[in-house]
Design an enzyme around this catalytic site. Structure first.
Site, PDB file in Angstrom:
ATOM      1  N   LYS A  84       0.799  -1.224   0.000  1.00  0.00           N
ATOM      2  CA  LYS A  84       0.000   0.000   0.000  1.00  0.00           C
ATOM      3  C   LYS A  84       0.836   1.281   0.000  1.00  0.00           C
ATOM      4  CE  LYS A  84      -4.187  -1.753   0.033  1.00  0.00           C
ATOM      5  NZ  LYS A  84      -5.135  -1.504  -1.089  1.00  0.00           N
ATOM      6  N   GLU A 106      -9.884   5.908   3.012  1.00  0.00           N
ATOM      7  CA  GLU A 106     -10.693   4.799   3.506  1.00  0.00           C
ATOM      8  C   GLU A 106      -9.767   3.605   3.695  1.00  0.00           C
ATOM      9  OE1 GLU A 106      -9.454   3.223   0.052  1.00  0.00           O
ATOM     10  OE2 GLU A 106     -10.274   5.259   0.161  1.00  0.00           O
ATOM     11  N   SER A 377       1.362  -9.780  -1.267  1.00  0.00           N
ATOM     12  CA  SER A 377       1.030  -8.364  -1.144  1.00  0.00           C
ATOM     13  C   SER A 377       1.215  -7.797   0.255  1.00  0.00           C
ATOM     14  CB  SER A 377      -0.416  -8.130  -1.595  1.00  0.00           C
ATOM     15  OG  SER A 377      -1.304  -8.927  -0.816  1.00  0.00           O
TER      16      SER A 377
END
Length: 399
Positions: A84, A106, A377
């Site tokens: 991220k 969010e 990830s």
């Protein structure tokens, strides 16, 4: 193809009050993505703050068991524990260059919120994160991490109290504060230009893979596998390979249904596999919806895949057959989670465990080929409480 569209998907379906902000964002991105100073600063943060490049790790024990050569792209080693930060550093830096003073975001699993909090603290922003109340409860550690970095976390108690509801609240905030606020969307979703911007910032994953696999193997992989909720890590690793048609691309969604939770069977979150066209959070894409067009509640053991839609570019790529979506259920993801821990000494996020589970399930079919790259990830620290509860592990280690 229009730049705001991916075939019949994408677009800008938002209130008129947001159009100036979207236009400003697109103009700013088009200006700075070629700016030498901006790119130099971005590369500095990706290297010195985020810790890029990440390794492409040959999982020897996993490869031996599955009978195919498997590499893991170690996005779990990015600062914060997930891919991220690639996007949040990029967008926060862009917002700084555009003169914004406040970030809102969010988050589902909390990894995007944490990465936004990290970028916001480092670059000097006031930062607010909206998070579904259900996700706040199951991701308490990430909530605390955000708060440690000065971010205000607002639990959202409307709707299903998950990611889609958090996005709705963030959009309401943005409408009221467009002059000084940048809405830092965490996935390849929402109105144009967000799917493009997030994809571009996350494409560092696939660009590194392409270079690393050539150095290690002298050729491109037969297939690449990535989990897909909104789809940012999937698009990030897939995009540099779209033109390489000999490389098969497999986005793996949350099939749910494998575990009884509070006496009921969880629904799935497989929008690519079971969704229908509709409008969600500003874009036309594939959505889980009923016959009246009402958004269905999605459920997954993985908070980060618990989303009722998918990015419009992924919907387009599935529509033209360039990607081959599939799903695994909660139990399969949990089994893969434990297997990677035991075989490789790596604790994966439950999101990533879906991609691993697909490789586990398909290895004998020959569909994946002899050389497979899996996008790992994120790391699984955030999911340990969930895994303990679902597996019935006690302090004494009994199951």
């Amino acid at each position: 193809m229009q730049k705001s569209r991916y075939g019949r998907f994408g677009g800008q379906f938002v209130p008129e009050v947001l159009m100036p902000a979207l236009n400003e964002l697109e103009e700013g991105y088009e200006r700075y993505k070629q700016d030498t100073k901006f790119l130099r600063e971005l590369n500095y943060y990706l290297s010195e703050f985020a810790g890029r490049s990440t390794p492409l790790y040959h999982a020897r024990n996993l490869s031996k068991k599955y009978g195919t050569k498997i590499y893991l792209k170690r996005e779990d080693l990015v600062h914060g524990g997930a891919h991220k930060l690639n996007n949040t550093i990029g967008q926060a830096l862009l917002a700084k260059y555009m003169g914004k003073k406040r970030l809102i975001a969010e988050t589902g699993a909390g990894q995007h919120g944490t990465a936004t909090a990290m970028a916001g603290a480092n670059l000097g922003f006031d930062t607010v994160v909206y998070m579904g109340a259900k996700d706040v409860e199951r991701q308490k550690m990430n909530v605390y991490r955000m708060q440690l970095m000065g971010t205000k976390v607002y639990p959202v108690r409307s709707g299903s109290m998950t990611l889609k509801d958090a996005i709705n609240e963030a959009l309401r905030d943005w409408v009221s504060n467009v002059q000084n606020t940048h809405y830092l969307i965490g996935s390849v979703v929402g109105p144009h230009p967000y799917p493009m911007i997030v994809r571009d910032f996350q494409s560092v994953i696939g660009k590194e893979v392409k270079q690393q696999i050539m150095e290690k193997e002298g050729r491109l992989p037969d297939s690449i596998v990535a989990c897909a909720g909104g789809g940012s890590n999937a698009m990030g690793i897939f995009h540099p390979f779209i033109a390489d048609t000999d490389v098969k691309l497999f986005p793996v969604e949350a099939g749910g249904c494998g575990i009884q939770v509070k006496g009921r069977t969880a629904m799935h979150s497989a929008s690519l596999g079971a969704g229908e066209e509709g409008i969600l959070q500003g874009a036309r894409t594939l959505i889980l919806q009923d016959k009246y067009g009402q958004i269905l509640e999605s459920t997954s053991v993985s908070a980060g895949l618990d989303y009722s839609g998918v990015g419009p570019e992924l919907a387009y790529l599935a529509d033209i057959g360039r990607i081959k979506p599939d799903s695994v259920n909660d139990q399969e993801a949990l089994d893969a989670f434990h297997e990677l821990c035991r075989l490789e000494g790596i604790i994966p996020a439950l999101e990533s465990s879906h991609a691993l589970a697909y490789v586990r399930k398909m290895a004998d079919s020959g569909e994946l080929g002899d050389l497979v790259v899996v996008c790992l990830s994120g790391r699984g620290d955030k999911d340990l409480e969930t895994v303990v509860k679902l597996k019935g592990v006690t302090c004494e280690g009994k199951i």
